[in-house]
Design a protein around this motif. Structure first.
Motif, PDB file in Angstrom:
ATOM      1  N   ASN A   1       0.815  -1.208   0.000  1.00 36.40           N
ATOM      2  CA  ASN A   1       0.000   0.000   0.000  1.00 36.40           C
ATOM      3  C   ASN A   1       0.855   1.267   0.000  1.00 36.40           C
ATOM      4  N   GLY A   2       2.102   1.118  -0.412  1.00 37.34           N
ATOM      5  CA  GLY A   2       2.974   2.285  -0.448  1.00 37.34           C
ATOM      6  C   GLY A   2       3.958   2.215  -1.586  1.00 37.34           C
TER       7      GLY A   2
ATOM      8  N   VAL B   1       7.424   4.119   1.986  1.00 34.77           N
ATOM      9  CA  VAL B   1       6.580   5.246   2.393  1.00 34.77           C
ATOM     10  C   VAL B   1       5.129   4.830   2.248  1.00 34.77           C
ATOM     11  N   ASN B   2       4.398   4.788   3.377  1.00 37.83           N
ATOM     12  CA  ASN B   2       2.961   4.534   3.366  1.00 37.83           C
ATOM     13  C   ASN B   2       2.357   5.252   4.566  1.00 37.83           C
ATOM     14  N   PRO B   3       1.033   5.150   4.790  1.00 34.49           N
ATOM     15  CA  PRO B   3       0.428   5.918   5.885  1.00 34.49           C
ATOM     16  C   PRO B   3       1.000   5.622   7.270  1.00 34.49           C
ATOM     17  N   THR B   4       1.682   4.490   7.487  1.00 32.06           N
ATOM     18  CA  THR B   4       2.187   4.138   8.820  1.00 32.06           C
ATOM     19  C   THR B   4       3.698   3.987   8.886  1.00 32.06           C
ATOM     20  N   THR B   5       4.382   4.114   7.781  1.00 31.75           N
ATOM     21  CA  THR B   5       5.820   3.846   7.746  1.00 31.75           C
ATOM     22  C   THR B   5       6.570   5.042   7.181  1.00 31.75           C
ATOM     23  N   ARG B   6       7.678   5.347   7.857  1.00 33.84           N
ATOM     24  CA  ARG B   6       8.535   6.425   7.372  1.00 33.84           C
ATOM     25  C   ARG B   6       9.846   5.844   6.857  1.00 33.84           C
TER      26      ARG B   6
END
Length: 387
Positions: free
Chosen positions: A14-15, A62-67
């Motif tokens: 999802n990223g 990079v996704n909504p929860t991972t940097r």
């Protein structure tokens, strides 16, 4: 200004897996003009030959929860910085370092690494190396060396100074764990501050404060003041002190800074303290009594003031935040001896107030005229005494 960017994206779940690299080097002022600084921050770079080199790297998912992993490598050379926030311009600034967000890509693994930091302020210099990890509960490793030349730093209209202060400090560990480390016989903060031939002149009053020598040492959460010898006009003073709980005090915790201060003097004239009117402005609203708990021991062979002179003064007491507890105060005055104990309230905006006290005095002879009645011509005084 030349930038060299490279970037790649690859869809993953999802990223996106991102690889970004931006490199640049060149004139410092050209790079600074890229940033829209807040209006309340004014920074001026004065050397047209100042240089900067930067490399920014981003690598990861990079996704909504991972940097992703982020790293900024930087070097600044030959910069002269001026700002209203700085009392003096910083010259010949050279700094090499990098910032990254660590293995977990978050504040607990953030790292700021300064491999070299050196600059000059007038004729003084600073040389330092620094690593700060974990911005939540900081772990600091650093070495700080400086020589401060007061002759060039303090040359204001109301004060002049000369002499040098040499600083050499080392730190390695969590600030919050200094006391625990000390109890386990581990030294993670140490250093010294040496004061050499400091001479301060208050121009209006023509009064001098001299500190020929002093040594201040740091041992984990202890500060020791050793052999601080000073002269205020014709008065002299020597201070020894040990302050504990420094780490909690710096971090703003509720625990007080506590310790002991020992002051001795062969001769002290209280008129030496009148320099305050030349140097202290009305900042009462900004003053706050510090959170301290200090044992005080004072010995003076002779003290002079408007009341005459007292001899063999001994004071044993304690300063607990805004309360001064004098457990015992003895001194000789004229042809008698006074023994007292006092509790004094130190007020933020008012004169100190005596809350409770006990005074015992025995005199063979007491001359009332020496108790501070300075009105009129001293030659016309009526001499009054009690036997």
């Amino acid at each position: 200004l030349t930038l060299h960017p490279t970037i790649s994206f690859r869809k993953q779940g999802n990223g996106n897996e991102v690889k970004l690299r931006i490199e640049s080097q060149g004139n410092f002022d050209d790079h600074l003009s890229l940033f829209n600084l807040p209006e309340n921050i004014s920074i001026y770079q004065l050397n047209k030959d100042a240089e900067i080199k930067i490399s920014y790297n981003q690598d990861g998912l990079v996704n909504p929860t991972t940097r992703p992993f982020n790293q900024l490598i930087f070097e600044i050379k030959n910069a002269d910085i001026k700002s209203p926030a700085l009392p003096y311009p910083v010259r010949n600034l050279h700094i090499i370092g990098n910032y990254n967000n660590g293995d977990m890509h978050g504040p607990e693994t953030n790292n700021l690494i300064v491999d070299a930091l050196n600059f000059k302020v007038e004729e003084s210099f600073v040389d330092a190396q620094l690593i700060i990890s974990n911005f939540i509960d900081p772990i600091v490793k650093g070495h700080f060396i400086s020589e401060i030349d007061l002759d060039h730093i303090l040359h204001e209209d109301i004060i002049n100074a000369s002499g040098k202060i040499n600083i050499d400090l080392f730190f390695d560990g969590k600030i919050s764990e200094l006391q625990e480390l000390h109890l386990n016989n581990k030294q993670h903060a140490y250093g010294k501050i040496l004061i050499d031939s400091v001479d301060i002149l208050f121009k209006k009053s023509k009064q001098h404060i001299r500190i020929p020598t002093a040594k201040i040492s740091l041992d984990n959460h202890y500060i020791r003041i050793e052999d601080l010898k000073g002269e205020i006009m014709d008065s002299n003073i020597e201070i020894q002190a040990e302050l504990n709980n420094l780490d909690q005090f710096i971090l703003g915790r509720k625990t007080a800074l506590f310790g002991n201060i020992n002051i001795t003097s062969d001769y002290f004239n209280l008129s030496s303290l009148n320099t305050a009117n030349d140097t202290i402005k009305d900042n009462e609203n900004n003053f706050r009594m510090p959170n301290v708990n200090l044992d005080l021991n004072i010995e003076a062979k002779k003290i002079e003031g408007g009341f005459g002179s007292i001899d063999h003064l001994i004071i044993n007491g304690n300063l607990d935040h805004d309360t001064l507890n004098i457990n015992n105060m003895t001194f000789d005055y004229q042809e008698g001896k006074i023994v007292s104990s006092l509790i004094i309230q130190l007020n933020q905006h008012d004169m100190p107030q005596i809350k409770r006290g006990k005074i015992d005095a025995q005199f063979n002879k007491l001359n009332i005229d020496e108790l501070g009645n300075t009105s009129g011509n001293g030659n016309d005084r009526t001499k009054t005494s009690f036997i």
